[in-house]
Scaffold this motif. Structure first.
Motif, short mmCIF file in Angstrom:
data_model
loop_
_atom_site.label_atom_id
_atom_site.label_comp_id
_atom_site.label_asym_id
_atom_site.label_seq_id
_atom_site.Cartn_x
_atom_site.Cartn_y
_atom_site.Cartn_z
N PHE A 6 0.85 -1.19 0.00
CA PHE A 6 0.00 0.00 0.00
C PHE A 6 0.89 1.24 0.00
O PHE A 6 1.83 1.35 0.79
CB PHE A 6 -0.88 -0.02 1.25
N THR A 7 0.58 2.20 -0.90
CA THR A 7 1.46 3.35 -1.11
C THR A 7 0.69 4.65 -0.93
O THR A 7 -0.39 4.82 -1.49
CB THR A 7 2.09 3.31 -2.50
N ILE A 8 1.28 5.57 -0.19
CA ILE A 8 0.68 6.87 0.11
C ILE A 8 1.43 7.97 -0.62
O ILE A 8 2.66 7.98 -0.68
CB ILE A 8 0.69 7.16 1.62
N ILE A 22 3.32 9.99 8.11
CA ILE A 22 4.67 9.51 7.79
C ILE A 22 5.18 8.53 8.85
O ILE A 22 5.57 7.40 8.53
CB ILE A 22 5.64 10.69 7.60
N ARG A 23 5.15 8.95 10.10
CA ARG A 23 5.63 8.03 11.15
C ARG A 23 4.69 6.83 11.32
O ARG A 23 5.18 5.69 11.44
CB ARG A 23 5.83 8.80 12.46
N PRO A 24 3.37 7.01 11.31
CA PRO A 24 2.49 5.83 11.37
C PRO A 24 2.70 4.87 10.20
O PRO A 24 2.63 3.65 10.37
CB PRO A 24 1.08 6.44 11.35
N GLY A 29 4.58 -0.35 8.01
CA GLY A 29 5.12 -0.93 6.80
C GLY A 29 4.42 -0.47 5.55
O GLY A 29 4.46 -1.14 4.51
N VAL A 30 3.76 0.69 5.62
CA VAL A 30 3.12 1.28 4.45
C VAL A 30 4.15 2.15 3.73
O VAL A 30 4.92 2.88 4.34
CB VAL A 30 1.89 2.12 4.87
N GLN A 286 -5.82 5.42 13.25
CA GLN A 286 -6.49 5.92 12.05
C GLN A 286 -5.94 5.26 10.79
O GLN A 286 -6.72 4.81 9.92
CB GLN A 286 -6.32 7.44 11.95
N LEU A 287 -4.62 5.20 10.65
CA LEU A 287 -4.04 4.62 9.44
C LEU A 287 -4.40 3.14 9.33
O LEU A 287 -4.70 2.65 8.23
CB LEU A 287 -2.52 4.80 9.43
N ASP A 288 -4.37 2.43 10.45
CA ASP A 288 -4.80 1.03 10.43
C ASP A 288 -6.22 0.90 9.89
O ASP A 288 -6.50 0.06 9.03
CB ASP A 288 -4.74 0.43 11.83
N ALA A 289 -7.13 1.74 10.41
CA ALA A 289 -8.53 1.67 10.00
C ALA A 289 -8.68 1.99 8.51
O ALA A 289 -9.44 1.33 7.80
CB ALA A 289 -9.36 2.63 10.85
N VAL A 290 -7.95 3.01 8.05
CA VAL A 290 -8.07 3.43 6.65
C VAL A 290 -7.54 2.34 5.71
O VAL A 290 -8.21 1.96 4.74
CB VAL A 290 -7.34 4.77 6.42
N VAL A 291 -6.35 1.84 5.98
CA VAL A 291 -5.77 0.81 5.12
C VAL A 291 -6.63 -0.45 5.12
O VAL A 291 -6.93 -1.02 4.07
CB VAL A 291 -4.33 0.50 5.55
#
Length: 328
Positions: A6-8, A22-24, A29-30, A286-291
């Protein structure tokens, strides 16, 4: 996406992005694929400091990058609708910083673009994904407080006026309500599970015409009353909520950044119970939920109609306070 990482991509070489994504992303591992700024030199310097793979001197270049799955829109609120819609039409999912848009009309346009593109646009109310938020819901839903009568919510910081600051410029989406007060509005709306009407609001303005502080009274269809307030003149940062019921009361400290220390205080029958909730930084949750939500197709807490309704209340508070927002 298959087995691809997964790429941001990040729109804007912003101060919030390291904390918010960035840090999350590195902890999860995103991949951080690219950052874009309208100043090519700024994007390149930012990419080097933050160890991001590519830097683009225009937003369009980032949106044309086929490796980007999710765009994090960290631009000023005045640019949220334009570039979130462009990202969606380019086939990207979007995590858009709060406030979602300049008004509810823009929010509706953003959600319409998401539906048309088959992509998702999510508002970055990171606190909503922390276990503290879920625990607050659980306490209210358990009936321990009885029937909820009133809620008071406040977010205050010390942010002295600076003419060049985005946060103080109303034409860029600045102002205490847009920057801070959108949180208390979100807390009370999601806790009650209804959409309120604004019965009163008053504001103090800075020299540019943005609100430096604002307070409003809300009334929900069920009869629950709420007070929401925010200010840039608040001394030490404070984000609190009081929930008053027929059988007990609850006071919560530090809803916005609970990993930095928070507390839940429930008082009933003359006795008070204090507790905390384990969790990581809100942005990690939040990032976990979004991904995970994008991968699974499961709906998220801060997308679809939720951002629209939040902006509707923000619009109504400004209208009740008599603020001129003709530039919006």
């Amino acid at each position: 996406m298959g087995d691809r990482v997964f790429t941001i991509g990040i729109l804007g070489a912003s101060h919030i992005a390291p904390l918010a994504v960035i840090r999350p992303a590195r902890r999860r591992g995103v991949r951080l694929g690219a950052v874009a700024s309208r100043r090519a030199g700024a994007a390149a310097a930012y990419a080097e400091i933050q160890h991001i793979e590519r830097a683009y001197g225009t937003y369009e270049e980032l949106l044309a990058d086929s490796s980007i799955d999710l765009v994090y829109n960290s631009l000023p609120p005045s640019e949220h609708a334009r570039w979130s819609i462009a990202s969606l039409r380019a086939g990207k999912h979007v995590l858009c910083e709060k406030p979602f848009a300049m008004n509810a009309t823009e929010a509706r346009e953003m959600q319409a673009a998401a539906r048309e593109s088959g992509r998702r646009v999510i508002e970055a109310f990171h606190d909503r994904y922390h276990p503290l938020s879920h625990q607050i819901d659980a306490i209210v839903n358990s009936g321990r407080l009885g029937e909820i009568v009133e809620i008071r919510a406040d977010f205050s910081v010390d942010m002295p006026f600076a003419e060049t600051s985005i946060r103080h410029d109303p034409k860029l989406g600045g102002g205490a309500l847009m920057d801070l007060g959108c949180y208390p509005v979100h807390w009370v709306r999601t806790l009650v599970g209804e959409e309120p009407r604004v019965t009163f609001a008053e504001a103090a303005l800075n020299p540019l015409g943005a609100d430096s502080s604002i307070a409003a009274r809300l009334e929900f269809p069920s009869g629950i009353a709420a007070q929401v307030s925010c200010t840039f003149n608040g001394g030490q940062p404070s984000s609190t909520m009081d929930v008053i019921g027929t059988r007990g009361d609850m006071h919560i400290k530090n809803l916005v950044f609970p990993s930095q220390g928070h507390s839940i205080s429930v008082t009933r029958d003359g006795l008070t119970w204090m507790s905390t909730v384990g969790g990581r930084e809100t942005f990690d949750h939040q990032l976990d939920a979004v991904v995970n939500g994008i991968a699974s197709g499961e709906p998220l807490l801060t997308e679809d109609d939720d951002p629209i309704h939040n902006m509707e209340v923000v619009d109504a508070i400004y209208a009740a306070a008599g603020l001129d927002r003709t530039w919006v």
